[in-house]
Design a protein around this motif. Structure first.
Motif, PDB file in Angstrom:
ATOM      1  N   ARG A   1       0.807  -1.230   0.000  1.00  0.00           N
ATOM      2  CA  ARG A   1       0.000   0.000   0.000  1.00  0.00           C
ATOM      3  C   ARG A   1       0.834   1.272   0.000  1.00  0.00           C
ATOM      4  O   ARG A   1       0.403   2.285  -0.550  1.00  0.00           O
ATOM      5  CB  ARG A   1      -0.931  -0.003   1.200  1.00  0.00           C
ATOM      6  CG  ARG A   1      -1.958  -1.116   1.122  1.00  0.00           C
ATOM      7  CD  ARG A   1      -2.896  -1.114   2.270  1.00  0.00           C
ATOM      8  NE  ARG A   1      -3.625   0.155   2.264  1.00  0.00           N
ATOM      9  CZ  ARG A   1      -4.497   0.510   3.180  1.00  0.00           C
ATOM     10  NH1 ARG A   1      -4.764  -0.294   4.171  1.00  0.00           N
ATOM     11  NH2 ARG A   1      -5.122   1.662   3.120  1.00  0.00           N
ATOM     12  N   TYR A   2       2.001   1.246   0.665  1.00  0.00           N
ATOM     13  CA  TYR A   2       2.742   2.495   0.852  1.00  0.00           C
ATOM     14  C   TYR A   2       4.199   2.423   0.403  1.00  0.00           C
ATOM     15  O   TYR A   2       4.631   3.245  -0.393  1.00  0.00           O
ATOM     16  CB  TYR A   2       2.697   2.920   2.323  1.00  0.00           C
ATOM     17  CG  TYR A   2       1.304   3.023   2.871  1.00  0.00           C
ATOM     18  CD1 TYR A   2       0.460   4.064   2.488  1.00  0.00           C
ATOM     19  CD2 TYR A   2       0.801   2.065   3.744  1.00  0.00           C
ATOM     20  CE1 TYR A   2      -0.831   4.160   2.969  1.00  0.00           C
ATOM     21  CE2 TYR A   2      -0.491   2.152   4.239  1.00  0.00           C
ATOM     22  CZ  TYR A   2      -1.303   3.201   3.845  1.00  0.00           C
ATOM     23  OH  TYR A   2      -2.579   3.285   4.309  1.00  0.00           O
TER      24      TYR A   2
ATOM     25  N   GLY B   1       1.321   7.244  -5.721  1.00  0.00           N
ATOM     26  CA  GLY B   1       1.764   7.697  -4.402  1.00  0.00           C
ATOM     27  C   GLY B   1       2.526   6.672  -3.591  1.00  0.00           C
ATOM     28  O   GLY B   1       2.834   6.908  -2.420  1.00  0.00           O
ATOM     29  N   ARG B   2       2.862   5.546  -4.179  1.00  0.00           N
ATOM     30  CA  ARG B   2       3.638   4.524  -3.466  1.00  0.00           C
ATOM     31  C   ARG B   2       5.125   4.803  -3.645  1.00  0.00           C
ATOM     32  O   ARG B   2       5.522   5.467  -4.595  1.00  0.00           O
ATOM     33  CB  ARG B   2       3.269   3.139  -3.979  1.00  0.00           C
ATOM     34  CG  ARG B   2       1.810   2.836  -3.704  1.00  0.00           C
ATOM     35  CD  ARG B   2       1.393   1.529  -4.269  1.00  0.00           C
ATOM     36  NE  ARG B   2      -0.029   1.316  -4.005  1.00  0.00           N
ATOM     37  CZ  ARG B   2      -0.747   0.393  -4.574  1.00  0.00           C
ATOM     38  NH1 ARG B   2      -0.197  -0.428  -5.435  1.00  0.00           N
ATOM     39  NH2 ARG B   2      -2.020   0.271  -4.284  1.00  0.00           N
ATOM     40  N   ARG B   3       5.935   4.296  -2.696  1.00  0.00           N
ATOM     41  CA  ARG B   3       7.374   4.568  -2.744  1.00  0.00           C
ATOM     42  C   ARG B   3       8.185   3.282  -2.811  1.00  0.00           C
ATOM     43  O   ARG B   3       7.874   2.309  -2.126  1.00  0.00           O
ATOM     44  CB  ARG B   3       7.817   5.357  -1.513  1.00  0.00           C
ATOM     45  CG  ARG B   3       7.307   6.784  -1.505  1.00  0.00           C
ATOM     46  CD  ARG B   3       7.804   7.537  -0.304  1.00  0.00           C
ATOM     47  NE  ARG B   3       7.407   6.817   0.910  1.00  0.00           N
ATOM     48  CZ  ARG B   3       8.068   6.853   2.048  1.00  0.00           C
ATOM     49  NH1 ARG B   3       9.143   7.558   2.177  1.00  0.00           N
ATOM     50  NH2 ARG B   3       7.638   6.170   3.088  1.00  0.00           N
ATOM     51  N   PHE B   4       9.221   3.333  -3.623  1.00  0.00           N
ATOM     52  CA  PHE B   4      10.215   2.264  -3.713  1.00  0.00           C
ATOM     53  C   PHE B   4      11.537   2.841  -3.220  1.00  0.00           C
ATOM     54  O   PHE B   4      11.990   3.867  -3.742  1.00  0.00           O
ATOM     55  CB  PHE B   4      10.400   1.801  -5.163  1.00  0.00           C
ATOM     56  CG  PHE B   4       9.283   0.959  -5.689  1.00  0.00           C
ATOM     57  CD1 PHE B   4       9.406  -0.423  -5.731  1.00  0.00           C
ATOM     58  CD2 PHE B   4       8.115   1.538  -6.154  1.00  0.00           C
ATOM     59  CE1 PHE B   4       8.377  -1.205  -6.230  1.00  0.00           C
ATOM     60  CE2 PHE B   4       7.081   0.764  -6.654  1.00  0.00           C
ATOM     61  CZ  PHE B   4       7.211  -0.611  -6.695  1.00  0.00           C
ATOM     62  N   ASN B   5      12.133   2.205  -2.230  1.00  0.00           N
ATOM     63  CA  ASN B   5      13.438   2.609  -1.718  1.00  0.00           C
ATOM     64  C   ASN B   5      14.373   1.409  -1.798  1.00  0.00           C
ATOM     65  O   ASN B   5      13.954   0.282  -1.570  1.00  0.00           O
ATOM     66  CB  ASN B   5      13.358   3.063  -0.255  1.00  0.00           C
ATOM     67  CG  ASN B   5      12.438   4.240  -0.070  1.00  0.00           C
ATOM     68  OD1 ASN B   5      11.288   4.068   0.306  1.00  0.00           O
ATOM     69  ND2 ASN B   5      12.922   5.417  -0.342  1.00  0.00           N
ATOM     70  N   ARG B   6      15.629   1.690  -2.093  1.00  0.00           N
ATOM     71  CA  ARG B   6      16.643   0.630  -2.186  1.00  0.00           C
ATOM     72  C   ARG B   6      17.955   1.186  -1.678  1.00  0.00           C
ATOM     73  O   ARG B   6      18.318   2.322  -1.983  1.00  0.00           O
ATOM     74  CB  ARG B   6      16.799   0.202  -3.653  1.00  0.00           C
ATOM     75  CG  ARG B   6      17.880  -0.810  -3.922  1.00  0.00           C
ATOM     76  CD  ARG B   6      18.053  -1.041  -5.423  1.00  0.00           C
ATOM     77  NE  ARG B   6      16.790  -1.328  -6.083  1.00  0.00           N
ATOM     78  CZ  ARG B   6      16.406  -2.535  -6.474  1.00  0.00           C
ATOM     79  NH1 ARG B   6      17.174  -3.591  -6.266  1.00  0.00           N
ATOM     80  NH2 ARG B   6      15.245  -2.699  -7.081  1.00  0.00           N
ATOM     81  N   VAL B   7      18.680   0.381  -0.910  1.00  0.00           N
ATOM     82  CA  VAL B   7      20.048   0.697  -0.531  1.00  0.00           C
ATOM     83  C   VAL B   7      20.907  -0.488  -0.933  1.00  0.00           C
ATOM     84  O   VAL B   7      20.587  -1.633  -0.604  1.00  0.00           O
ATOM     85  CB  VAL B   7      20.202   0.961   0.986  1.00  0.00           C
ATOM     86  CG1 VAL B   7      21.678   1.115   1.354  1.00  0.00           C
ATOM     87  CG2 VAL B   7      19.428   2.203   1.397  1.00  0.00           C
TER      88      VAL B   7
ATOM     89  N   PHE C   1       7.995  -4.869   2.895  1.00  0.00           N
ATOM     90  CA  PHE C   1       6.785  -4.280   2.330  1.00  0.00           C
ATOM     91  C   PHE C   1       5.971  -3.621   3.433  1.00  0.00           C
ATOM     92  O   PHE C   1       5.628  -4.286   4.429  1.00  0.00           O
ATOM     93  CB  PHE C   1       5.939  -5.350   1.639  1.00  0.00           C
ATOM     94  CG  PHE C   1       6.652  -6.024   0.495  1.00  0.00           C
ATOM     95  CD1 PHE C   1       6.488  -5.567  -0.801  1.00  0.00           C
ATOM     96  CD2 PHE C   1       7.486  -7.106   0.722  1.00  0.00           C
ATOM     97  CE1 PHE C   1       7.143  -6.179  -1.850  1.00  0.00           C
ATOM     98  CE2 PHE C   1       8.143  -7.722  -0.326  1.00  0.00           C
ATOM     99  CZ  PHE C   1       7.983  -7.261  -1.615  1.00  0.00           C
ATOM    100  N   ASP C   2       5.682  -2.345   3.264  1.00  0.00           N
ATOM    101  CA  ASP C   2       4.858  -1.602   4.221  1.00  0.00           C
ATOM    102  C   ASP C   2       5.344  -1.760   5.665  1.00  0.00           C
ATOM    103  O   ASP C   2       4.553  -1.730   6.606  1.00  0.00           O
ATOM    104  CB  ASP C   2       3.389  -2.015   4.118  1.00  0.00           C
ATOM    105  CG  ASP C   2       2.760  -1.596   2.797  1.00  0.00           C
ATOM    106  OD1 ASP C   2       3.150  -0.522   2.273  1.00  0.00           O
ATOM    107  OD2 ASP C   2       1.895  -2.326   2.291  1.00  0.00           O
ATOM    108  N   SER C   3       6.625  -1.939   5.831  1.00  0.00           N
ATOM    109  CA  SER C   3       7.286  -2.033   7.141  1.00  0.00           C
ATOM    110  C   SER C   3       6.841  -3.219   7.986  1.00  0.00           C
ATOM    111  O   SER C   3       7.249  -3.339   9.138  1.00  0.00           O
ATOM    112  CB  SER C   3       7.088  -0.743   7.956  1.00  0.00           C
ATOM    113  OG  SER C   3       7.620   0.362   7.263  1.00  0.00           O
ATOM    114  N   HIS C   4       6.033  -4.142   7.433  1.00  0.00           N
ATOM    115  CA  HIS C   4       5.601  -5.263   8.265  1.00  0.00           C
ATOM    116  C   HIS C   4       5.582  -6.632   7.557  1.00  0.00           C
ATOM    117  O   HIS C   4       5.286  -7.633   8.183  1.00  0.00           O
ATOM    118  CB  HIS C   4       4.221  -4.990   8.884  1.00  0.00           C
ATOM    119  CG  HIS C   4       3.097  -4.985   7.907  1.00  0.00           C
ATOM    120  ND1 HIS C   4       2.748  -3.872   7.189  1.00  0.00           N
ATOM    121  CD2 HIS C   4       2.242  -5.965   7.528  1.00  0.00           C
ATOM    122  CE1 HIS C   4       1.724  -4.165   6.407  1.00  0.00           C
ATOM    123  NE2 HIS C   4       1.393  -5.424   6.596  1.00  0.00           N
ATOM    124  N   LYS C   5       5.926  -6.671   6.289  1.00  0.00           N
ATOM    125  CA  LYS C   5       6.053  -7.944   5.576  1.00  0.00           C
ATOM    126  C   LYS C   5       7.492  -8.068   5.102  1.00  0.00           C
ATOM    127  O   LYS C   5       7.955  -7.267   4.296  1.00  0.00           O
ATOM    128  CB  LYS C   5       5.098  -8.001   4.384  1.00  0.00           C
ATOM    129  CG  LYS C   5       3.653  -8.051   4.782  1.00  0.00           C
ATOM    130  CD  LYS C   5       2.766  -8.104   3.559  1.00  0.00           C
ATOM    131  CE  LYS C   5       1.302  -8.044   3.979  1.00  0.00           C
ATOM    132  NZ  LYS C   5       0.421  -7.900   2.822  1.00  0.00           N
TER     133      LYS C   5
END
Length: 174
Positions: A6-7, A58-64, A115-119
């Motif tokens: 979702r986010y 409005g969704r975000r993809f972040n990668r390090v 994913f969404d800080s919980h998956k």
């Protein structure tokens, strides 16, 4: 999972070489075009289209990516032919550079998607960089640690665009 979040999606990459079958031919073209001086491709990929569509909603993809310097040929390929396109599509890609033999404190040497800080999806790789398996983790303590690792990696890293500015199109030092 990429369609159902979702986010936010976060990816931690720690390998200096990934042996993905679908990249083999592109990697060989990268090596050949580097010799010939051909520019990197600018066309969108399936991943880029997915990122572009999700970020438009409005969704975000972040990668390090923790990268060891000097950069491996594979990391140069990934940056030149992948990260440049993916960041243009809207993915927030960041680099955490380290010298050979060093590793950033508080960052595990493992790959995962969050994913969404919980998956949490752990990515298990063989020594040659080939994917062995993925593991969906539901242990709350491990998921909290993955969030802490994400936050630390984001804090220690620099935007890919800033990092890439010190290199040519093929990620060779200027």
């Amino acid at each position: 999972m990429f369609d159902g979040f979702r986010y936010t999606v976060f990816r931690l990459e720690t390998l200096q070489h990934y042996a993905a079958e679908y990249e083999g031919e592109a990697f060989q073209r990268f090596v050949a075009s580097e010799r010939d001086g051909a520019p990197p491709p600018l066309s969108d990929t399936d991943w880029g289209a997915k990122v572009r569509a999700a970020t438009a909603r409005g969704r975000r993809f972040n990668r390090v990516h923790v990268v060891t310097e000097p950069l491996s040929d594979y990391v140069r390929f990934e940056c030149s032919w992948g990260y440049r396109r993916n960041s243009a599509a809207g993915e927030d890609i960041r680099i955490l550079p380290v010298k050979q033999g060093d590793w950033p404190e508080g960052i595990p040497a493992l790959d995962y998607w969050l994913f969404d800080s919980h998956k949490l999806l752990l990515m298990n790789y063989a020594d040659d960089g080939s994917l062995i398996s993925t593991e969906l983790v539901d242990d709350p303590d491990t998921i909290v640690r993955a969030n802490v690792w994400r936050d630390r990696a984001m804090h220690l890293s620099i935007p890919f665009i800033d990092y890439a500015a010190q290199f040519d199109d093929y990620m060779r030092p200027r």
